[in-house]
Design an enzyme around this catalytic site. Sequence first.
Site, PDB file in Angstrom:
ATOM      1  N   LYS A  13       0.839  -1.218   0.000  1.00  0.00           N
ATOM      2  CA  LYS A  13       0.000   0.000   0.000  1.00  0.00           C
ATOM      3  C   LYS A  13       0.866   1.258   0.000  1.00  0.00           C
ATOM      4  CE  LYS A  13      -1.886  -1.006   4.016  1.00  0.00           C
ATOM      5  NZ  LYS A  13      -1.245  -2.303   4.341  1.00  0.00           N
ATOM      6  N   ARG A  88      -9.172   1.364   9.133  1.00  0.00           N
ATOM      7  CA  ARG A  88      -8.754  -0.008   9.404  1.00  0.00           C
ATOM      8  C   ARG A  88      -9.781  -0.778  10.221  1.00  0.00           C
ATOM      9  NH1 ARG A  88      -2.995   0.577   9.076  1.00  0.00           N
ATOM     10  NH2 ARG A  88      -1.906  -1.357   9.518  1.00  0.00           N
ATOM     11  N   ARG A 127      11.710  -6.173   4.698  1.00  0.00           N
ATOM     12  CA  ARG A 127      11.576  -4.711   4.536  1.00  0.00           C
ATOM     13  C   ARG A 127      12.614  -3.974   5.381  1.00  0.00           C
ATOM     14  NH1 ARG A 127       5.908  -2.012   5.448  1.00  0.00           N
ATOM     15  NH2 ARG A 127       6.017  -3.230   7.360  1.00  0.00           N
ATOM     16  N   ARG A 171      -0.252  -9.042  13.409  1.00  0.00           N
ATOM     17  CA  ARG A 171      -0.795  -8.045  12.472  1.00  0.00           C
ATOM     18  C   ARG A 171      -1.680  -8.711  11.414  1.00  0.00           C
ATOM     19  NH1 ARG A 171       4.511  -5.562  10.507  1.00  0.00           N
ATOM     20  NH2 ARG A 171       3.257  -4.275   9.115  1.00  0.00           N
TER      21      ARG A 171
HETATM   22  P1  AP5 Z   1       4.960  -1.655   1.874  1.00  0.00           P
HETATM   23  O1  AP5 Z   1       4.624  -0.765   0.722  1.00  0.00           O
HETATM   24  O2  AP5 Z   1       5.735  -1.085   3.009  1.00  0.00           O
HETATM   25  O3  AP5 Z   1       3.621  -2.388   2.365  1.00  0.00           O
HETATM   26  P2  AP5 Z   1       2.377  -1.833   3.189  1.00  0.00           P
HETATM   27  O4  AP5 Z   1       1.160  -2.494   2.641  1.00  0.00           O
HETATM   28  O5  AP5 Z   1       2.389  -0.335   3.236  1.00  0.00           O
HETATM   29  O6  AP5 Z   1       2.731  -2.500   4.578  1.00  0.00           O
HETATM   30  P3  AP5 Z   1       2.746  -1.955   6.077  1.00  0.00           P
HETATM   31  O7  AP5 Z   1       3.381  -3.045   6.878  1.00  0.00           O
HETATM   32  O8  AP5 Z   1       3.356  -0.591   6.166  1.00  0.00           O
HETATM   33  O9  AP5 Z   1       1.260  -1.890   6.363  1.00  0.00           O
HETATM   34  P4  AP5 Z   1       0.622  -1.959   7.717  1.00  0.00           P
HETATM   35  O10 AP5 Z   1      -0.773  -1.678   7.308  1.00  0.00           O
HETATM   36  O11 AP5 Z   1       0.817  -3.165   8.529  1.00  0.00           O
HETATM   37  O12 AP5 Z   1       1.443  -0.891   8.571  1.00  0.00           O
HETATM   38  P5  AP5 Z   1       1.178   0.631   8.947  1.00  0.00           P
HETATM   39  O13 AP5 Z   1       2.461   1.334   8.841  1.00  0.00           O
HETATM   40  O14 AP5 Z   1      -0.017   1.171   8.251  1.00  0.00           O
HETATM   41  O15 AP5 Z   1       5.728  -2.935   1.281  1.00  0.00           O
HETATM   42  C1  AP5 Z   1       6.210  -3.951   2.166  1.00  0.00           C
HETATM   43  C2  AP5 Z   1       7.585  -4.446   1.654  1.00  0.00           C
HETATM   44  O16 AP5 Z   1       7.390  -5.100   0.394  1.00  0.00           O
HETATM   45  C3  AP5 Z   1       8.601  -3.324   1.390  1.00  0.00           C
HETATM   46  O17 AP5 Z   1       9.867  -3.801   1.704  1.00  0.00           O
HETATM   47  C4  AP5 Z   1       8.477  -3.059  -0.128  1.00  0.00           C
HETATM   48  O18 AP5 Z   1       9.686  -2.584  -0.676  1.00  0.00           O
HETATM   49  C5  AP5 Z   1       8.131  -4.452  -0.638  1.00  0.00           C
HETATM   50  N1  AP5 Z   1       7.265  -4.422  -1.803  1.00  0.00           N
HETATM   51  C6  AP5 Z   1       6.212  -3.592  -2.046  1.00  0.00           C
HETATM   52  N2  AP5 Z   1       5.612  -3.919  -3.210  1.00  0.00           N
HETATM   53  C7  AP5 Z   1       6.310  -5.002  -3.707  1.00  0.00           C
HETATM   54  C8  AP5 Z   1       6.183  -5.798  -4.883  1.00  0.00           C
HETATM   55  N3  AP5 Z   1       5.217  -5.586  -5.797  1.00  0.00           N
HETATM   56  N4  AP5 Z   1       7.071  -6.816  -5.043  1.00  0.00           N
HETATM   57  C9  AP5 Z   1       8.045  -7.060  -4.136  1.00  0.00           C
HETATM   58  N5  AP5 Z   1       8.209  -6.320  -3.000  1.00  0.00           N
HETATM   59  C10 AP5 Z   1       7.348  -5.308  -2.794  1.00  0.00           C
HETATM   60  O19 AP5 Z   1       0.758   0.459  10.483  1.00  0.00           O
HETATM   61  C11 AP5 Z   1       1.678   0.043  11.464  1.00  0.00           C
HETATM   62  C12 AP5 Z   1       0.994   0.001  12.828  1.00  0.00           C
HETATM   63  O20 AP5 Z   1       0.505   1.330  13.172  1.00  0.00           O
HETATM   64  C13 AP5 Z   1      -0.252  -0.892  12.916  1.00  0.00           C
HETATM   65  O21 AP5 Z   1       0.083  -2.261  13.171  1.00  0.00           O
HETATM   66  C14 AP5 Z   1      -1.010  -0.236  14.069  1.00  0.00           C
HETATM   67  O22 AP5 Z   1      -0.448  -0.571  15.310  1.00  0.00           O
HETATM   68  C15 AP5 Z   1      -0.759   1.255  13.825  1.00  0.00           C
HETATM   69  N6  AP5 Z   1      -1.789   1.859  12.940  1.00  0.00           N
HETATM   70  C16 AP5 Z   1      -1.570   2.426  11.719  1.00  0.00           C
HETATM   71  N7  AP5 Z   1      -2.720   2.852  11.199  1.00  0.00           N
HETATM   72  C17 AP5 Z   1      -3.695   2.541  12.099  1.00  0.00           C
HETATM   73  C18 AP5 Z   1      -5.103   2.709  12.114  1.00  0.00           C
HETATM   74  N8  AP5 Z   1      -5.758   3.271  11.094  1.00  0.00           N
HETATM   75  N9  AP5 Z   1      -5.789   2.268  13.208  1.00  0.00           N
HETATM   76  C19 AP5 Z   1      -5.163   1.707  14.257  1.00  0.00           C
HETATM   77  N10 AP5 Z   1      -3.818   1.502  14.300  1.00  0.00           N
HETATM   78  C20 AP5 Z   1      -3.094   1.919  13.228  1.00  0.00           C
END
Ligand code: AP5
Length: 218
Positions: A13, A88, A127, A171
């Site tokens: 994402k 979320r 990552r 997660r």
């Molecule tokens: P990446 O683009 O980083 O993936 P992502 O979907 O953004 O993954 P996240 O882990 O950041 O999502 P998340 O929803 O768990 O975490 P968030 O930060 O929102 O890609 C992942 C990896 O794959 C990278 O290394 C990239 O280079 C690679 N990649 C990408 N595309 C690829 C492809 N096509 N092929 C190969 N490799 C690829 O949230 C973190 C924490 O914050 C949550 O657990 C929670 O505690 C809190 N939080 C955040 N938002 C909320 C909310 N709305 N409500 C409550 N808690 C929240």
Amino acid sequence: MRVVFLGAPGVGKGTQADRVSVQFGHPKISTGDILREAVRNQTSLGQQAKACMDAGKLVPDEVVIGIVKAKLAELVCAKGFLLDGFPRTVAQAEALNRLLEDAKVRLDQVVNVIVPRDELVKRLSGRRSCPTCQAVYHVDYRQPKRADVCDQCGGALMQRSDDRREAVETRLAVYEEQTAPLIAFYRARGILADIDGTGSIEEVYVRLMRVLPVRGSA
Ligand code: AP5
């Protein structure tokens, strides 16, 4: 364009939303990035969020809704915005509806990115992120020019604390239980587009361009 990026942890994402943001000039709001910055700066928000994030659990709805409300207030008059990692939960989606209704704007599209679980685990465990400028890399799929050094700002790359195996398992389970119901929520409103998130970052971007409300080529 006003777009939500939905999908399990690691589907890409943030990677795709960053690219759309650069290409079309729409600001990206990532609740994960905002919360990680608050943790680094040891603000009261960061202190509230840290334990939940490290364990892979969601930060309470009222905390996250407050963050997004403040950001959206700055952005609703702009041409558009990209939401990454919000909403979320159904409560967050309902709060977003209310915020947008009050501002008399609507979401154009919710993109649901789909990747099999074993690939998600590979993406998350490999990552590496820059804590300074938030750029995201992967040890195999998206390597920086110099090992462990950010191409954009020269910062030292790190592994996120919630990319450890146990936190990843939590997660993924939290996603299934609390976030996956949003797929039906937005499908019922006719604004959900599923895209296959497997393949290279470029291949996924091309698929994304076919469903986003944009004109012109990728
Ligand atoms: P990446 O683009 O980083 O993936 P992502 O979907 O953004 O993954 P996240 O882990 O950041 O999502 P998340 O929803 O768990 O975490 P968030 O930060 O929102 O890609 C992942 C990896 O794959 C990278 O290394 C990239 O280079 C690679 N990649 C990408 N595309 C690829 C492809 N096509 N092929 C190969 N490799 C690829 O949230 C973190 C924490 O914050 C949550 O657990 C929670 O505690 C809190 N939080 C955040 N938002 C909320 C909310 N709305 N409500 C409550 N808690 C929240």
